[in-house]
Design an enzyme around this catalytic site. Structure first.
Site, PDB file in Angstrom:
ATOM      1  N   ASP A   8       0.875  -1.167   0.000  1.00 52.34           N
ATOM      2  CA  ASP A   8       0.000   0.000   0.000  1.00 52.34           C
ATOM      3  C   ASP A   8       0.920   1.228   0.000  1.00 52.34           C
ATOM      4  O   ASP A   8       2.145   1.091  -0.165  1.00 52.34           O
ATOM      5  CB  ASP A   8      -0.990  -0.028   1.176  1.00 52.34           C
ATOM      6  CG  ASP A   8      -0.337   0.220   2.526  1.00 52.34           C
ATOM      7  OD1 ASP A   8       0.912   0.273   2.604  1.00 52.34           O
ATOM      8  OD2 ASP A   8      -1.070   0.356   3.523  1.00 52.34           O
ATOM      9  N   CYS A  65       3.651  -2.879   3.904  1.00 51.65           N
ATOM     10  CA  CYS A  65       2.780  -1.763   4.282  1.00 51.65           C
ATOM     11  C   CYS A  65       3.519  -1.010   5.390  1.00 51.65           C
ATOM     12  O   CYS A  65       4.722  -1.190   5.563  1.00 51.65           O
ATOM     13  CB  CYS A  65       1.377  -2.231   4.676  1.00 51.65           C
ATOM     14  SG  CYS A  65       1.247  -3.262   6.137  1.00 51.65           S
ATOM     15  N   THR A  67       3.378  -1.238   8.660  1.00 47.75           N
ATOM     16  CA  THR A  67       3.858  -2.145   9.710  1.00 47.75           C
ATOM     17  C   THR A  67       4.059  -3.589   9.236  1.00 47.75           C
ATOM     18  O   THR A  67       4.700  -4.370   9.938  1.00 47.75           O
ATOM     19  CB  THR A  67       2.823  -2.211  10.850  1.00 47.75           C
ATOM     20  OG1 THR A  67       1.581  -2.681  10.284  1.00 47.75           O
ATOM     21  CG2 THR A  67       2.623  -0.853  11.502  1.00 47.75           C
ATOM     22  N   HIS A  98      10.567 -23.554   9.601  1.00 43.94           N
ATOM     23  CA  HIS A  98       9.578 -24.189  10.483  1.00 43.94           C
ATOM     24  C   HIS A  98       8.139 -24.018   9.980  1.00 43.94           C
ATOM     25  O   HIS A  98       7.351 -24.958  10.049  1.00 43.94           O
ATOM     26  CB  HIS A  98       9.660 -23.591  11.897  1.00 43.94           C
ATOM     27  CG  HIS A  98      10.926 -23.941  12.616  1.00 43.94           C
ATOM     28  ND1 HIS A  98      11.033 -23.909  13.990  1.00 43.94           N
ATOM     29  CD2 HIS A  98      12.143 -24.330  12.157  1.00 43.94           C
ATOM     30  CE1 HIS A  98      12.267 -24.264  14.351  1.00 43.94           C
ATOM     31  NE2 HIS A  98      12.956 -24.517  13.252  1.00 43.94           N
ATOM     32  N   HIS A 133       7.684 -30.429  11.570  1.00 43.59           N
ATOM     33  CA  HIS A 133       7.075 -29.146  11.183  1.00 43.59           C
ATOM     34  C   HIS A 133       5.918 -29.361  10.198  1.00 43.59           C
ATOM     35  O   HIS A 133       4.944 -28.624  10.204  1.00 43.59           O
ATOM     36  CB  HIS A 133       8.132 -28.218  10.577  1.00 43.59           C
ATOM     37  CG  HIS A 133       9.265 -27.949  11.514  1.00 43.59           C
ATOM     38  ND1 HIS A 133       9.091 -27.294  12.709  1.00 43.59           N
ATOM     39  CD2 HIS A 133      10.580 -28.282  11.447  1.00 43.59           C
ATOM     40  CE1 HIS A 133      10.256 -27.223  13.337  1.00 43.59           C
ATOM     41  NE2 HIS A 133      11.170 -27.819  12.595  1.00 43.59           N
TER      42      HIS A 133
HETATM   43  C1  RB5 Z   1      -1.563   2.848   6.346  1.00 40.54           C
HETATM   44  O1  RB5 Z   1      -1.602   4.092   6.972  1.00 40.54           O
HETATM   45  C2  RB5 Z   1      -1.240   1.764   7.351  1.00 40.54           C
HETATM   46  O2  RB5 Z   1      -2.320   1.563   8.193  1.00 40.54           O
HETATM   47  C3  RB5 Z   1      -0.846   0.503   6.633  1.00 40.54           C
HETATM   48  O3  RB5 Z   1       0.234   0.735   5.787  1.00 40.54           O
HETATM   49  C4  RB5 Z   1      -0.439  -0.669   7.507  1.00 40.54           C
HETATM   50  O4  RB5 Z   1       0.533  -0.296   8.429  1.00 40.54           O
HETATM   51  C5  RB5 Z   1      -1.530  -1.447   8.099  1.00 40.54           C
HETATM   52  O5  RB5 Z   1      -1.316  -2.440   8.797  1.00 40.54           O
END
Ligand code: RB5
Length: 148
Positions: A8, A65, A67, A98, A133
């Site tokens: 994203d 993304c 996170t 694993h 596993h």
């Molecule tokens: C976008 O702002 C953010 O929420 C997305 O990139 C991600 O971190 C979601 O888990």
């Protein structure tokens, strides 16, 4: 080897770096977008990349993304996908050996580019160890199929 990639807006820059890196290693890349830093909804990209892996259009997938977490939540809802958010090199190796993960999720806002590329490299080159596993993965498949 062919790898599907997607992101994203929060993972766009990292996805571009990973694409460049994989291409430099002569690994074929299928880029499912997004293609700019304009705000988009991450589930669309997680679904496209996950489907490409499940449909065997590629061997593995990488999703970026902010996170890595949102991408992993979505990807793990697609039967046949085992996705993990990884932020260290030990887990990168372990989650292939694993868990036989077929999608790697990375957070551009969490880790730097150098660590991200090390993680990608280690994850791609690690091999599933099977044995005990595989028994555990069979239990995960049973959950997916409603046999619990
Ligand atoms: C976008 O702002 C953010 O929420 C997305 O990139 C991600 O971190 C979601 O888990």
């Amino acid at each position: 080897m062919k790898i599907s990639i997607g992101c994203d807006h929060g993972g766009f820059k990292l996805k571009e770096k990973i694409k460049e890196y994989l291409t430099s290693k002569n690994i074929e890349v299928d880029d499912y977008g997004t293609f700019s830093s304009e705000s988009v909804n991450y589930p669309n990209y997680a679904i496209s990349v996950s489907k490409s892996v499940v449909d065997k259009k590629s061997d593995l997938g990488i999703l970026c993304c902010g996170t890595g977490i949102g991408m992993s939540i979505v990807a793990n809802k697609i039967p046949g996908i085992r996705a993990a958010v990884v932020g260290d090199t030990f887990s990168a190796k372990a989650t292939k050996e694993h868990n036989n993960t077929n999608i790697l999720c990375l957070g551009e806002r969490v880790i730097g580019e150098g660590l991200a590329l090390d993680i990608v490299d280690i994850w791609i080159n690690a091999e599933f160890q099977g044995g005990r596993h595989q028994d555990r993965l069979d239990s995960i498949t049973a959950v997916e199929q409603g046999n619990i």
